[in-house]
Design an enzyme around this catalytic site. Sequence first.
Site: not given
Length: 545
Positions: A76, A105, A141, A169-170, A255, A257, A259, A270, A304-305, A330, A333, A452
């Site tokens: 998941h 294109d 994950w 791919s990315s 991290h 990722e 953002y 926006s 911070h993780h 942030t 915004k 968790r």
Amino acid sequence: MATRAEASAAPHWHRGKVASWLVTVDHKRIGILYIATAGLFFLLAGVLALLIRIQLARPDQAILTGDSYNEVVTMHGTAMVFFVVVPILAGLGNFLVPLMIGAPDMAFPRLNAFSYWMFAAGGLIFALSFFAQGGAARTGWTAYPPLSVLSPGNGQDLWILSLHILTVSSLAGAINFIVTIHNMRTPGMSWMRMPLFVWSIELYAWLLLLVLPALSAGLTLLLLERRFPGTFNFFVPGDGGSPVLYQHVFWFFGHPEVYIMILPAMGIISEILPVFSRKPIFGYKAIALSTVAIGFFSLLVWAHHMFTVGLSNYLNAWFMVVSMVIAVPTGMKIFNWLATLWRGNISLDTPMWFAIGFLSIFTIGGLSGIYLAAFPVDWQVHDTYFVVAHFHYVLFGGSLFAILGGLWYWWPKLFGRFLSERLGKLTFAVLFVGFNVAFFPQHLLGLLGMPRRIYTYQQGGLWETYNMISSVGSYLMGVGVLVFIVAVVHSRKGRRAGNDPWRADTLEWYTTSPPPPHNFDSVPYVTSARPLYDLRRQQKERNAP
């Protein structure tokens, strides 16, 4: 004398209803393929989420075993992060970026098609890993070692392979976005005249380019240690490795990722808010530059993780301060979005509802993130359901609410027909209520100490009550997704849209709905960040007596 070589006619079989999609290099079709494929993975991830909540709805449930529960949780989380949110954003970017900058294109159409098919191949391997020897991956994950090294079966190896392919791919897609945005903007479109969604895709692409190699390196070392134990010793402590090394590598990717998933969502917001407030975005330059600031600071906060791994307090303090600093751009915004709404002529169409829902939910997630950035607080709630609630408020409540708003907003441009407003408002209402019922109690579960990834718990106490409430909310969200599917099916007979049904300001609305293969017959010279508003004003001045 130089002559222009005419493109050879496509073979007959390339023009079939199915084959034309399989061989397409049209950025618009590739964008739709991305969105549709990611939508299938969203349904898979949603079913897995419901299985999690069914298992946890009551104490001492035996619907899933411990191993099968770990598989469900792992798949998941991986599906949502890697195969749903990022690819949907890639799909919207593929469809919209060339249109928004007035290009015919993407810079590399064949590389664009390659990027999609690599994503599809990685996703297929990921889905089929359920049937691997020993079952699917079941190490979370994040795949922390030593568990991910010692986990038996082939599911974990296929998990690594699928992410390797997805990384290719990315990276291909990110290079294509950067080259397209840098080199194919229409005349007059300077950096400070670009749509804010294009700004967000620019930073999305650069972050992918900078951090995906770290993920690939970590996964390669993990695979080598799994397949050649004793020969390669990187992460297992008994063999001289360090699991903390893997955490540094993973979160240096992980991290940013976050953002990568949220910046394009902010770009969508926006674009929606000024259109349905009938006024220009407040603080265009501040929003654009805050996007750059968020991308930069996201590369500095990964540990911070890792506040509980034994880093020195000096390092903990550094990562705490930088994590709080990222709240400044942030917050810029959010306040600029609120100022855009202030005294606007607000039209509460479905995209606007999702945008307002994003503002409220993402703000709650951001505030809980400030608490988690304070390492003394993190020591108390690390690896509890408080963290689960936080990242769902940021990523599901943030990214996916923005994505749904973006789909309702751009659906007329994608397919030439509107999605149902009635079903849209119903989708929003059910999802908004279901989301908060599902995830807000998880903050309280975390404060009560529920870890968790546990698959059962004893009777009695508030754990039982809060888990049942959370499960009811998840079922409501499932209903909301079903309503959205009905809206998509119903849109085939929906009301036809004109070129610019929302009276928007950006160039994608200058062409037909849906656009022709070449995108534009002509593109106006851009003199501001609101080119269509400028055209309407000029037309009004010409028609004035």
